[in-house]
Design a protein around this motif. Structure first.
Motif, PDB file in Angstrom:
ATOM      1  N   LEU A 315       0.841  -1.186   0.000  1.00  0.00           N
ATOM      2  CA  LEU A 315       0.000   0.000   0.000  1.00  0.00           C
ATOM      3  C   LEU A 315       0.883   1.245   0.000  1.00  0.00           C
ATOM      4  O   LEU A 315       2.089   1.159   0.216  1.00  0.00           O
ATOM      5  N   ASP A 316       0.289   2.386  -0.237  1.00  0.00           N
ATOM      6  CA  ASP A 316       1.049   3.636  -0.199  1.00  0.00           C
ATOM      7  C   ASP A 316       1.313   3.993   1.264  1.00  0.00           C
ATOM      8  O   ASP A 316       0.398   4.320   2.009  1.00  0.00           O
ATOM      9  N   TYR A 317       2.575   3.919   1.661  1.00  0.00           N
ATOM     10  CA  TYR A 317       2.935   4.161   3.063  1.00  0.00           C
ATOM     11  C   TYR A 317       3.659   5.492   3.247  1.00  0.00           C
ATOM     12  O   TYR A 317       4.240   5.740   4.308  1.00  0.00           O
ATOM     13  N   THR A 318       3.596   6.370   2.264  1.00  0.00           N
ATOM     14  CA  THR A 318       4.286   7.660   2.355  1.00  0.00           C
ATOM     15  C   THR A 318       3.800   8.475   3.549  1.00  0.00           C
ATOM     16  O   THR A 318       4.598   8.985   4.342  1.00  0.00           O
ATOM     17  N   LEU A 319       2.483   8.601   3.691  1.00  0.00           N
ATOM     18  CA  LEU A 319       1.920   9.377   4.796  1.00  0.00           C
ATOM     19  C   LEU A 319       2.222   8.716   6.132  1.00  0.00           C
ATOM     20  O   LEU A 319       2.654   9.383   7.086  1.00  0.00           O
ATOM     21  N   SER A 320       2.014   7.418   6.223  1.00  0.00           N
ATOM     22  CA  SER A 320       2.229   6.710   7.487  1.00  0.00           C
ATOM     23  C   SER A 320       3.686   6.767   7.938  1.00  0.00           C
ATOM     24  O   SER A 320       3.969   6.926   9.126  1.00  0.00           O
ATOM     25  N   VAL A 377       5.252  16.904   4.057  1.00  0.00           N
ATOM     26  CA  VAL A 377       4.718  15.698   3.401  1.00  0.00           C
ATOM     27  C   VAL A 377       3.322  15.381   3.924  1.00  0.00           C
ATOM     28  O   VAL A 377       2.391  15.102   3.155  1.00  0.00           O
ATOM     29  N   ILE A 378       3.181  15.433   5.237  1.00  0.00           N
ATOM     30  CA  ILE A 378       1.869  15.141   5.852  1.00  0.00           C
ATOM     31  C   ILE A 378       0.831  16.165   5.413  1.00  0.00           C
ATOM     32  O   ILE A 378      -0.289  15.827   5.042  1.00  0.00           O
ATOM     33  N   GLY A 379       1.225  17.452   5.444  1.00  0.00           N
ATOM     34  CA  GLY A 379       0.309  18.516   5.050  1.00  0.00           C
ATOM     35  C   GLY A 379      -0.178  18.368   3.620  1.00  0.00           C
ATOM     36  O   GLY A 379      -1.370  18.525   3.337  1.00  0.00           O
ATOM     37  N   ARG A 380       0.748  18.052   2.720  1.00  0.00           N
ATOM     38  CA  ARG A 380       0.358  17.875   1.317  1.00  0.00           C
ATOM     39  C   ARG A 380      -0.585  16.694   1.150  1.00  0.00           C
ATOM     40  O   ARG A 380      -1.509  16.734   0.313  1.00  0.00           O
ATOM     41  N   SER A 381      -0.372  15.653   1.936  1.00  0.00           N
ATOM     42  CA  SER A 381      -1.204  14.453   1.827  1.00  0.00           C
ATOM     43  C   SER A 381      -2.625  14.705   2.310  1.00  0.00           C
ATOM     44  O   SER A 381      -3.595  14.267   1.680  1.00  0.00           O
ATOM     45  N   ILE A 382      -2.767  15.427   3.424  1.00  0.00           N
ATOM     46  CA  ILE A 382      -4.101  15.620   3.982  1.00  0.00           C
ATOM     47  C   ILE A 382      -4.873  16.765   3.325  1.00  0.00           C
ATOM     48  O   ILE A 382      -6.086  16.873   3.494  1.00  0.00           O
ATOM     49  N   LEU A 383      -4.138  17.605   2.549  1.00  0.00           N
ATOM     50  CA  LEU A 383      -4.809  18.737   1.915  1.00  0.00           C
ATOM     51  C   LEU A 383      -5.059  18.528   0.409  1.00  0.00           C
ATOM     52  O   LEU A 383      -5.390  19.462  -0.296  1.00  0.00           O
TER      53      LEU A 383
END
Length: 384
Positions: A315-320, A377-383
């Motif tokens: 799975l995509d684990y970039t955010l995690s 990275v987190i901000g870009r993922s959730i926005l």
């Protein structure tokens, strides 16, 4: 959803814990003080199959999953983060990068001995060369160049803060081939340390993880064969970013180990130390510190294991991995500081180990992507 470890996972965890206690703990303070690279410990890890934990056995690895890797990293990092960072770089960055994106010839020649951790009886590990004097968090600003000369590239430049810099036999080097293309003009190359034109500078005198060898590597007209380029032309930046996403799981696990090691030492000390007529663990002020440490460490552990599970399930684990890295690293810094506070004056001297864990913790907020970069990275993922 299961929260229990398998029998195999428990065995790996115990093997890592036994290794850390029996092979890392003796001499850890001296290695830290004198900046001694833990060669014997890394060779023992190679024997245990921990230098290529997640690599397919056909390429010399142990074929374990990422959860096993997290468990091993935590246990080793409780005792000696200088050892665990060697494990992290070799597994997360070098082995994974070569196995995932290298061709068969590259895997046979380089991945097999790197995953085994030795070649002809000698230590054989890798290093990942991305950072430069003017390209840290901004990895697109590569000044190291690789000029296409037909059947080879001519490599010139400088790489900073390289873990395993002098102990590695093989470097994975990012370099700019076409400046006009920006990040699309970056390539990744396999470079051998003993090639003409490769120079390893003096070991950095660091605040923490002092046993690991961190160096600046210089390249002066190094001829790199075309067959040593990883992937298609211009793939280097994507290679680095994809590889670092997995590397963050390794560093998050290292931070988790530093935090849990600090907690275990603080808990032990709180049970033994008396003040005002009773063990300090019976004082509410200390109980609250220990309760907060235990809670935050467990949260960090869950984040690390979730990222590992996602990676194992493709799975995509970039955010995690970014969440695990930023939270675990900040937990390590906080928990190790609290452990020093609980120890009082004893926490400020080397004998009790917690001052070293506090120094080791800081780098986890910086390397393989600073806490600030993780939040981006987190901000870009959730926005999105």
């Amino acid at each position: 959803m299961h929260f229990s470890l398998s029998e195999e996972h428990l065995m790996i965890q115990k093997a890592a814990r036994d290794f850390a206690q029996n092979d890392c703990l003796p001499g850890v303070i001296e290695r830290d003080e004198k900046m001694i690279f833990p060669k014997e410990q890394v060779l023992k890890l190679a024997e245990l199959g921990f230098m290529g934990m997640m690599v397919d056995p056909k390429y010399g690895g142990s074929g374990m999953d990422t959860i096993s890797y997290v468990l091993a990293m935590e246990e080793i990092s409780k005792i000696d983060a200088s050892v665990s960072v060697c494990v992290s770089v070799n597994n997360s960055l070098v082995c994974w990068g070569l196995e995932t994106f290298g061709n068969e010839a590259q895997k046979e020649k380089y991945l097999v001995p790197i995953a085994q951790g030795r070649k002809d009886g000698e230590l054989y590990i890798g290093a990942f060369l991305l950072s430069e004097p003017e390209a840290g968090s901004d990895a697109t600003s590569q000044r190291t160049t690789a000029e296409d000369k037909g059947d080879y590239y001519l490599l010139n430049g400088t790489k900073n803060w390289i873990t395993n810099g002098s102990s590695a036999s093989v470097y994975l080097v990012m370099a700019q081939t076409d400046v006009a293309k920006g990040s699309h003009g970056i390539n990744a190359f396999i470079v051998e340390k003993n090639w003409p034109g490769v120079t390893v500078s003096a070991k950095e005198n660091k605040m923490g993880i002092r046993g690991s060898d961190t160096h600046t590597i210089l390249f002066n007209d190094v001829k790199v064969p075309k067959e040593n380029r990883i992937g298609e032309d211009g793939f280097g930046f994507k290679f680095a970013m994809k590889t670092l996403a997995g590397g963050r799981i390794g560093i998050a696990s290292q931070a988790l180990g530093i935090a849990s090691g600090s907690y275990e030492l603080a808990l032990k000390y709180a049970k033994e130390r008396k003040a005002f007529g009773k063990e300090i663990m019976k004082h509410q002020a200390i109980q609250f510190k220990l309760a907060d440490m235990a809670t935050r460490i467990e949260a960090a552990r869950m984040l690390c294991l979730k990222a590992a599970w996602e990676k194992d399930h493709h799975l995509d684990y970039t955010l995690s991995s970014s969440m695990a890295k930023v939270f675990a690293s900040e937990t390590a810094m906080w928990a190790s500081t609290e452990a020093v506070q609980i120890h009082g004056g004893y926490g400020y001297v080397k004998e009790y180990h917690v001052e070293r864990l506090m120094r080791d913790a800081k780098i986890t907020q910086i390397y393989e992507g600073t806490s600030e970069v993780q939040r981006i990275v987190i901000g870009r993922s959730i926005l999105k």
